[in-house]
Design a protein around this motif. Sequence first.
Motif, mmCIF file in Angstrom:
data_model
loop_
_atom_site.group_PDB
_atom_site.id
_atom_site.type_symbol
_atom_site.label_atom_id
_atom_site.label_comp_id
_atom_site.label_asym_id
_atom_site.label_seq_id
_atom_site.Cartn_x
_atom_site.Cartn_y
_atom_site.Cartn_z
ATOM 1 N N ASP A 111 0.896 -1.155 0.000
ATOM 2 C CA ASP A 111 0.000 0.000 0.000
ATOM 3 C C ASP A 111 0.935 1.205 0.000
ATOM 4 N N ASN A 112 0.959 1.944 -1.080
ATOM 5 C CA ASN A 112 1.923 3.049 -1.208
ATOM 6 C C ASN A 112 1.299 4.418 -0.961
ATOM 7 N N SER A 113 0.126 4.447 -0.341
ATOM 8 C CA SER A 113 -0.541 5.733 -0.136
ATOM 9 C C SER A 113 0.252 6.652 0.782
ATOM 10 N N ALA A 114 0.953 6.088 1.770
ATOM 11 C CA ALA A 114 1.701 6.922 2.711
ATOM 12 C C ALA A 114 2.866 7.644 2.031
ATOM 13 N N ILE A 115 3.621 6.927 1.189
ATOM 14 C CA ILE A 115 4.759 7.567 0.538
ATOM 15 C C ILE A 115 4.293 8.613 -0.470
ATOM 16 N N LEU A 116 3.170 8.356 -1.139
ATOM 17 C CA LEU A 116 2.647 9.332 -2.100
ATOM 18 C C LEU A 116 2.181 10.601 -1.379
ATOM 19 N N LYS A 117 1.714 10.446 -0.156
ATOM 20 C CA LYS A 117 1.272 11.595 0.627
ATOM 21 C C LYS A 117 2.449 12.346 1.237
ATOM 22 N N ALA A 118 3.462 11.606 1.691
ATOM 23 C CA ALA A 118 4.568 12.225 2.433
ATOM 24 C C ALA A 118 5.598 12.897 1.530
ATOM 25 N N LEU A 119 5.853 12.311 0.367
ATOM 26 C CA LEU A 119 6.953 12.781 -0.482
ATOM 27 C C LEU A 119 6.449 13.524 -1.712
ATOM 28 N N ASP A 120 7.282 14.427 -2.183
ATOM 29 C CA ASP A 120 7.058 15.061 -3.481
ATOM 30 C C ASP A 120 7.632 14.115 -4.537
ATOM 31 N N TRP A 121 6.927 13.003 -4.735
ATOM 32 C CA TRP A 121 7.429 11.915 -5.575
ATOM 33 C C TRP A 121 6.264 11.171 -6.206
ATOM 34 N N ARG A 122 6.387 10.914 -7.477
ATOM 35 C CA ARG A 122 5.422 10.089 -8.190
ATOM 36 C C ARG A 122 6.188 9.158 -9.126
#
Length: 332
Positions: free
Chosen positions: A296-307
């Motif tokens: 589940d990658n929702s946390a990293i998408l929310k925390a980082l300026d990264w896609r």
Amino acid sequence: MIDGAVLVTGGAGYIGSHAVLALLDAGYRVVVVDNLVTGFAWAVDPRAMLVEANIEDDHAVRAAIRDHGVKAIMHFAGSVVVPESVSDPLKYYRNNTVATRALLESAVACGVPHFIFSSTAATYGTPTKIPVVETDPTVPINPYGMSKLMTEAMLRDTAAAHPINYCALRYFNVAGADPQGRSGQSTAGATHLIKVAVEAATGKRASVGVFGTDFDTPDGTGVRDYIHVSDLAAAHVAALDLLTADPAKSHTLNCGYGRGFSVLEVLDAVDRVTNVHIERKIEGRRAGDPAALVADNSAILKALDWRPQRDDLDLIVRDALAWERVLAERDA
């Protein structure tokens, strides 16, 4: 951007060398510490400084930190083969846990404020549900995962006691190669599925082992979340920005795309991209392999300026295949 250099341990290896490229391309100064046991000096971009040393060598590591004004550490050095960790656990507790303790001590002694750690989805063991979130139970089923989880505990305790924050990035299955052909997976005898498969497609191997066809998955083979190594490297640079933005806060984040592919689906993709049919050799399960691991990658998408920029299995395979051709030319 930090006012100083980034020290990258294991920067001559597969993932570390891509992180070095991402940091350099973003304008950072980079110092690599690598003992070159599994890494290659030629894999380190010439814009970086290479120090050949073990991370347990306090004198060499602290000299590198002080001489180059290191303000952050990205830690990739360690051992990574799950079945080997089952047969030789003490190697993994030394290389991954004991060695990291020494590196952390050097970081604290030299006042390095930021630390990014190469962790793993193996910390979850056999997940109770898919996809896996960061707050799910961490019950490793192999020494590799346990060695990484122990390091996460050390990081948490160290950050509570000293002025240092960290980001533990739990990788799922890393694959592919730098799209510009500057680096890739080069280790002889590598066990990564896509690496093994493209080696088979280019004639370096006669077949690919399929370890287990009786898992509780749609086709019976293991399911994994494959992330392109260049996307993963970019996530490390973004994680550094996150740490510097709030030095009082630390993070643990999954690094994956949020969808899984089975072993047979990956091999079908390699067949499709290479137009070569790879022979599958059915074998028994390997020790320490869970049926499925998907982030589940929702946390990293929310925390980082990264896609993610290369979230496509065929594209990952194409980049891995291109790197095999680079290696073939290098060895010719």
